[in-house]
Design a protein around this motif. Structure first.
Motif, mmCIF file in Angstrom:
data_model
loop_
_atom_site.group_PDB
_atom_site.id
_atom_site.type_symbol
_atom_site.label_atom_id
_atom_site.label_comp_id
_atom_site.label_asym_id
_atom_site.label_seq_id
_atom_site.Cartn_x
_atom_site.Cartn_y
_atom_site.Cartn_z
ATOM 1 N N ARG A 90 5.472 -3.828 1.785
ATOM 2 C CA ARG A 90 4.874 -2.766 0.988
ATOM 3 C C ARG A 90 4.823 -3.141 -0.499
ATOM 4 O O ARG A 90 3.825 -2.932 -1.157
ATOM 5 C CB ARG A 90 5.686 -1.483 1.187
ATOM 6 C CG ARG A 90 5.083 -0.257 0.580
ATOM 7 C CD ARG A 90 5.951 0.955 0.875
ATOM 8 N NE ARG A 90 5.933 1.339 2.284
ATOM 9 C CZ ARG A 90 6.852 2.116 2.857
ATOM 10 N NH1 ARG A 90 7.869 2.568 2.151
ATOM 11 N NH2 ARG A 90 6.764 2.430 4.122
ATOM 12 N N HIS A 91 5.923 -3.704 -1.017
ATOM 13 C CA HIS A 91 6.041 -3.851 -2.478
ATOM 14 C C HIS A 91 5.885 -5.272 -2.990
ATOM 15 O O HIS A 91 5.657 -5.482 -4.174
ATOM 16 C CB HIS A 91 7.381 -3.268 -2.948
ATOM 17 C CG HIS A 91 7.462 -1.783 -2.747
ATOM 18 N ND1 HIS A 91 6.759 -0.911 -3.530
ATOM 19 C CD2 HIS A 91 8.133 -1.040 -1.839
ATOM 20 C CE1 HIS A 91 7.010 0.328 -3.115
ATOM 21 N NE2 HIS A 91 7.832 0.273 -2.096
ATOM 22 N N GLU A 110 -9.939 6.425 -0.704
ATOM 23 C CA GLU A 110 -8.894 6.743 0.291
ATOM 24 C C GLU A 110 -8.308 5.458 0.897
ATOM 25 O O GLU A 110 -7.114 5.382 1.167
ATOM 26 C CB GLU A 110 -9.466 7.624 1.407
ATOM 27 C CG GLU A 110 -9.697 9.065 0.970
ATOM 28 C CD GLU A 110 -10.469 9.895 2.006
ATOM 29 O OE1 GLU A 110 -10.228 11.102 2.062
ATOM 30 O OE2 GLU A 110 -11.302 9.330 2.741
ATOM 31 N N LEU A 114 -4.203 4.041 0.607
ATOM 32 C CA LEU A 114 -3.353 3.896 1.802
ATOM 33 C C LEU A 114 -1.943 3.359 1.543
ATOM 34 O O LEU A 114 -0.972 3.981 1.968
ATOM 35 C CB LEU A 114 -4.048 3.005 2.836
ATOM 36 C CG LEU A 114 -4.885 3.693 3.907
ATOM 37 C CD1 LEU A 114 -5.367 2.654 4.914
ATOM 38 C CD2 LEU A 114 -4.081 4.767 4.637
ATOM 39 N N PRO A 115 -1.816 2.199 0.830
ATOM 40 C CA PRO A 115 -0.446 1.695 0.640
ATOM 41 C C PRO A 115 0.436 2.704 -0.108
ATOM 42 O O PRO A 115 1.608 2.842 0.203
ATOM 43 C CB PRO A 115 -0.656 0.426 -0.202
ATOM 44 C CG PRO A 115 -2.069 0.036 0.053
ATOM 45 C CD PRO A 115 -2.825 1.314 0.248
ATOM 46 N N LEU A 117 0.069 5.919 -0.004
ATOM 47 C CA LEU A 117 0.352 7.030 0.921
ATOM 48 C C LEU A 117 1.651 6.760 1.677
ATOM 49 O O LEU A 117 2.544 7.600 1.727
ATOM 50 C CB LEU A 117 -0.812 7.171 1.911
ATOM 51 C CG LEU A 117 -0.680 8.238 2.982
ATOM 52 C CD1 LEU A 117 -1.007 9.605 2.399
ATOM 53 C CD2 LEU A 117 -1.605 7.958 4.154
ATOM 54 N N PHE A 118 1.748 5.541 2.227
ATOM 55 C CA PHE A 118 2.941 5.224 3.014
ATOM 56 C C PHE A 118 4.153 4.960 2.133
ATOM 57 O O PHE A 118 5.283 5.019 2.608
ATOM 58 C CB PHE A 118 2.655 4.041 3.943
ATOM 59 C CG PHE A 118 1.693 4.398 5.031
ATOM 60 C CD1 PHE A 118 2.094 5.223 6.076
ATOM 61 C CD2 PHE A 118 0.372 3.967 4.998
ATOM 62 C CE1 PHE A 118 1.207 5.592 7.073
ATOM 63 C CE2 PHE A 118 -0.517 4.325 5.993
ATOM 64 C CZ PHE A 118 -0.101 5.143 7.034
ATOM 65 N N ALA A 119 3.910 4.670 0.847
ATOM 66 C CA ALA A 119 5.034 4.468 -0.067
ATOM 67 C C ALA A 119 5.509 5.797 -0.639
ATOM 68 O O ALA A 119 6.475 5.838 -1.401
ATOM 69 C CB ALA A 119 4.623 3.517 -1.185
ATOM 70 N N GLY A 120 4.813 6.888 -0.293
ATOM 71 C CA GLY A 120 5.261 8.213 -0.729
ATOM 72 C C GLY A 120 4.865 8.577 -2.145
ATOM 73 O O GLY A 120 5.504 9.421 -2.771
ATOM 74 N N VAL A 121 3.808 7.960 -2.666
ATOM 75 C CA VAL A 121 3.328 8.322 -4.001
ATOM 76 C C VAL A 121 2.588 9.669 -3.901
ATOM 77 O O VAL A 121 1.797 9.865 -2.980
ATOM 78 C CB VAL A 121 2.377 7.222 -4.540
ATOM 79 C CG1 VAL A 121 1.802 7.621 -5.903
ATOM 80 C CG2 VAL A 121 3.091 5.889 -4.610
ATOM 81 N N LYS A 123 0.011 12.771 -4.224
ATOM 82 C CA LYS A 123 -1.437 12.734 -4.031
ATOM 83 C C LYS A 123 -2.212 12.539 -5.343
ATOM 84 O O LYS A 123 -3.114 11.719 -5.435
ATOM 85 C CB LYS A 123 -1.881 14.025 -3.349
ATOM 86 C CG LYS A 123 -3.346 14.052 -2.957
ATOM 87 C CD LYS A 123 -3.617 15.273 -2.109
ATOM 88 C CE LYS A 123 -5.078 15.565 -1.901
ATOM 89 N NZ LYS A 123 -5.990 14.444 -1.814
ATOM 90 N N ARG A 126 -1.803 9.132 -6.728
ATOM 91 C CA ARG A 126 -2.517 8.204 -5.853
ATOM 92 C C ARG A 126 -3.987 8.123 -6.228
ATOM 93 O O ARG A 126 -4.557 7.054 -6.393
ATOM 94 C CB ARG A 126 -2.439 8.676 -4.390
ATOM 95 C CG ARG A 126 -1.147 8.453 -3.692
ATOM 96 C CD ARG A 126 -1.362 8.347 -2.189
ATOM 97 N NE ARG A 126 -2.095 9.454 -1.619
ATOM 98 C CZ ARG A 126 -1.533 10.527 -1.044
ATOM 99 N NH1 ARG A 126 -0.222 10.633 -1.019
ATOM 100 N NH2 ARG A 126 -2.268 11.468 -0.520
ATOM 101 N N ALA B 3 10.541 5.562 2.088
ATOM 102 C CA ALA B 3 9.514 6.452 1.538
ATOM 103 C C ALA B 3 9.126 7.467 2.602
ATOM 104 O O ALA B 3 9.138 7.174 3.785
ATOM 105 C CB ALA B 3 8.297 5.647 1.128
ATOM 106 N N LYS B 4 8.808 8.636 2.140
ATOM 107 C CA LYS B 4 8.420 9.674 3.093
ATOM 108 C C LYS B 4 6.961 10.038 2.898
ATOM 109 O O LYS B 4 6.470 10.118 1.789
ATOM 110 C CB LYS B 4 9.282 10.915 2.903
ATOM 111 C CG LYS B 4 10.645 10.782 3.531
ATOM 112 C CD LYS B 4 11.312 12.141 3.602
ATOM 113 C CE LYS B 4 12.818 12.020 3.610
ATOM 114 N NZ LYS B 4 13.390 11.605 2.330
ATOM 115 N N VAL B 316 -0.257 -3.051 5.113
ATOM 116 C CA VAL B 316 -0.171 -2.383 3.813
ATOM 117 C C VAL B 316 1.169 -1.668 3.623
ATOM 118 O O VAL B 316 1.347 -0.941 2.659
ATOM 119 C CB VAL B 316 -1.322 -1.375 3.559
ATOM 120 C CG1 VAL B 316 -2.666 -2.067 3.608
ATOM 121 C CG2 VAL B 316 -1.257 -0.199 4.514
ATOM 122 N N GLN B 322 6.571 5.487 10.514
ATOM 123 C CA GLN B 322 5.434 6.226 9.948
ATOM 124 C C GLN B 322 4.231 6.192 10.878
ATOM 125 O O GLN B 322 3.515 7.185 11.018
ATOM 126 C CB GLN B 322 5.065 5.646 8.578
ATOM 127 C CG GLN B 322 6.085 5.975 7.497
ATOM 128 C CD GLN B 322 5.779 5.267 6.185
ATOM 129 O OE1 GLN B 322 5.281 4.140 6.181
ATOM 130 N NE2 GLN B 322 6.079 5.925 5.085
#
Lengths: 266, 403
Positions: A90-91, A110, A114-115, A117-121, A123, A126, B3-4, B316, B322
């Motif tokens: 991810r990072h 969108e 995506l990355p 989104l899964f990293a919890g940033v 909305k 993002r 991360a959630k 990604v 998830q």
């Protein structure tokens, strides 16, 4: 994690990757030793089936070597838990593919989100960051377009924005221009160069000597083994070597899949 | 630092995949809709039938005991006991006089005879009983009077007609005081009942009520058909029942009769209907399970179609957890929306049904609604799990290798 002064970004020792295919063992990588410095731009070349993509997948932590050690920023990747591997992917690592792999039902912005989104940033953040990233690759007016409404070059730039949105230290590109016409390809390569100038470690798998020429260094794989290492400006030597291995793949300047440049990115 | 995905992001991402597949999603949704609708409607009907029966019994009064000749515990046959003793008028009188808790006893015989007045004739149910029957059964008089009070052993040639019977024979004229023939016997009409409707299968409007002794002679009976016993208070019903059994058993020297309480009849019917409701609910639940398999099928297709996407998500930086959650959310979203839609449609159908059949107080029981919704969500979760797990186990390299 802070880097030890002399520690390379990537260090591979004795990396071997074998696959079982129909009961027989196929050796995709054989005893690969390699060091890649932080900020280095490396092209990986070789005939089809030489193990280039396998190497990229191992480097991207999508695949695990059968044996050998892979140190990323001084940490042995093989010893990481799957949750830590997810964090690394991810990072630390961004991916760009020949066929873009944009999600067709999501708009450009969108896809770039995506990355995050899964990293919890959140909305809002993002959307802002993704829009900025798209503007940085010249797609400010394509934000809400679906992949099918974008040209091949625009899709690859969207994929680039997505790959770099979480500011990874390494970008892995698998034939990034293989599906593009030469002018679109040039735009993508210029962006890659710019990212590399900003400190991103860049590994590009390519057939194209013009792509490899931009690299600091070219690594040549044949049958899973590193057979040659030359500076990027001496890519001609590599072409001579490859001409013996796979003459038909070396038409000068040829895109990987002619005529596919504007097809859907699916 | 795991991360959630926020629930909103998760739902938005999961439902985007349904965008391009309206028909497919709609069809698997339909399965759940039909399943939940079936549960709601069938249990509503079952519960309505139960309420209907219970109400019917309650309208007859709950502090009644009913004595029948014959022991009805061995599928109707008398076993070793032979022919049961008659249930007699003397039995009825003794019960009324000896048991403190009993307020009144109405002996009953029943048969079918012809009611005739001039040229008009009509076959109807004839009930022989006493004035106390009207009190125990709460029958209302419209004109004249009910049977006279007094000695139950003294028969007289009088008759009380049901509302419909009177109308059929006399039209709008007043029948009170007229002489009619019941089963060939000349009888004087002394009263007409108000409209009562049907209670437990007996139409009290198409009926002729005559004194018990007259009835036993006319119908040629030696035994009572029923003995209706009204107990002072509902609380005394069990002790009264025991005393009635002891008393009649002493007189007959065996227990060759049956004593029913309204409660026992009511609870028997209610439990039969409860079982029925459960059975139809179970059948409906099977249809929900089938719907679940439909969802699983759609999700498996979705996973194999989106192999590349799943590989990409891993590249990604999406974790296996998830990806599992995203696919599960998608399945649960389908099943839960199907559940809600099915609930709304089922509820509407029941409401419409009640408009057309107001006698049936159909309403889906809370447990069935909760269970149907819960089950529909669980169906998505359970049948979504296999495809979702398959998604997380995809090899990202192979997945991304495809074009």
């Amino acid at each position: 994690m802070p880097q030890v002064a002399d520690e390379p970004r990537i260090r591979l020792t004795g990396i071997t990757r074998t696959f079982e295919v129909g009961g027989t063992e196929v050796r995709a990588l054989v005893n690969v030793d390699e060091e890649i410095r932080s900020g280095e731009h490396v092209a990986i070349m070789g005939p089809s089936g030489s193990g280039k993509s396998t190497l990229l997948n191992v480097l991207g932590c999508l695949d695990k070597p059968t044996s050998g050690s892979y140190f990323l920023d001084g940490r042995e990747v093989g010893s990481l838990e799957s949750a830590e591997l997810t964090q690394v992917r991810r990072h630390k690592i961004g991916f760009v593919f020949q066929f873009f792999h944009l999600i067709p039902r999501l708009s450009a912005v969108e896809n770039v989100e995506l990355p995050m989104l899964f990293a919890g940033v959140p909305k809002k953040e993002r959307r802002e960051r993704a829009s900025t990233a798209l503007a940085a690759v010249g797609l400010a007016d394509r934000v809400t377009h679906l992949p099918e409404q974008l040209s091949g070059g625009e899709r690859q730039r969207t994929a680039l924005a997505r790959a770099t949105i979480l500011e990874p230290s390494i970008l892995l590109a698998d034939e990034p221009t293989g599906n593009l016409d030469s002018s679109s390809g040039r735009v993508v390569l210029d962006i890659l160069d710019r990212l590399n100038d900003e400190g991103l470690t860049l590994l590009v798998v390519t057939h194209d000597p013009k792509v490899a020429h931009r690299a600091d260094r070219v690594i040549v794989l044949v049958d899973g083994k590193v057979v040659k290492r030359v500076p990027g400006d001496r890519v001609v030597e590599v072409m001579a070597l490859l001409a013996e291995e796979e003459p038909e793949a070396l038409e000068p300047g040829e895109p990987g899949e002619p005529g596919e440049g504007t097809k859907t990115g699916e | 630092m795991a991360a959630k995905l926020s629930p909103g992001d998760l739902l938005r991402f999961s439902t985007t995949s349904l965008r391009g597949h309206g028909l497919r999603t709609g069809l698997s949704l339909l399965g759940v809709v039909i399943g939940v609708m079936a549960v709601v409607i069938l249990t509503a009907l079952g519960d309505g039938a139960r309420t209907y029966v219970v109400d019917q019994f309650a309208s007859l009064g709950t502090n009644l005991l009913i004595v029948l000749p014959g022991k009805t515990e061995t599928s109707g046959s008398m076993g070793m006991g032979g022919v049961p003793n008659d249930l007699t008028l003397e039995d009825a009188q003794t019960v009324e006089r000896s048991i403190l808790e009993v307020s009144r006893v109405a002996p009953v015989v029943m048969g079918t005879e012809e009611l005739a007045y001039g040229e008009r004739r009509r076959q109807l149910a004839v009930v022989g009983t006493t004035r106390k029957y009207a009190e125990a059964r709460d029958l209302k008089i419209a004109r004249g009077d009910f049977l006279p009070a007094g000695d139950m052993f003294r028969g007289s040639s009088v008759v009380v007609l049901g509302a419909q019977a009177a109308r059929e024979i006399f039209d709008e004229a007043d029948p009170v005081g007229e002489i009619v023939r019941v089963g060939g016997w000349r009888m004087r009409v002394i009263g007409v009942m108000a409209t009562q409707g049907t209670k437990l299968g007996i139409n009290f409007d198409d009926i002729a009520i005559i004194p018990i002794t007259t009835g036993m002679q006319m119908l040629n009976r030696t035994s009572l058909f029923r003995m209706v016993i009204q107990v002072q208070a509902y609380a005394d019903i069990d002790s009264a029942k025991d005393k009635v059994i002891a008393l009649i058993e002493e007189r007959h020297e065996e227990e060759d009769f049956t004593v029913l309480t309204q409660d026992s009849m009511m609870s028997t019917f209610a439990s039969i209907l409860d079982t029925l409701t459960l059975v139809v609910a179970a059948i409906a639940a099977i249809s929900l399970t089938v719907a679940g398999i439909g969802i699983m099928n759609v999700m498996l297709v979705s996973v194999s179609e989106r192999t590349r996407e799943i590989g990409l998500l891993k590249a990604v930086g999406a974790s296996s957890g998830q990806i599992l959650t995203a696919f599960l959310t998608e399945a649960v979203f389908i099943s839960a929306s199907g559940g809600l839609l099915g609930l709304a449609l089922g509820w509407t159908a029941v409401k419409i049904l009640v408009v057309f059949f107001p006698a049936l107080p159909a309403s889906p029981p809370t447990w069935a609604v909760t269970a149907a919704l819960g089950l529909s969500i669980a169906v998505g979760g359970i049948f979504g799990l296999l495809p979702a797990r398959r998604a997380t186990q995809l090899d990202p390299v192979a997945a991304l290798g495809q074009r």
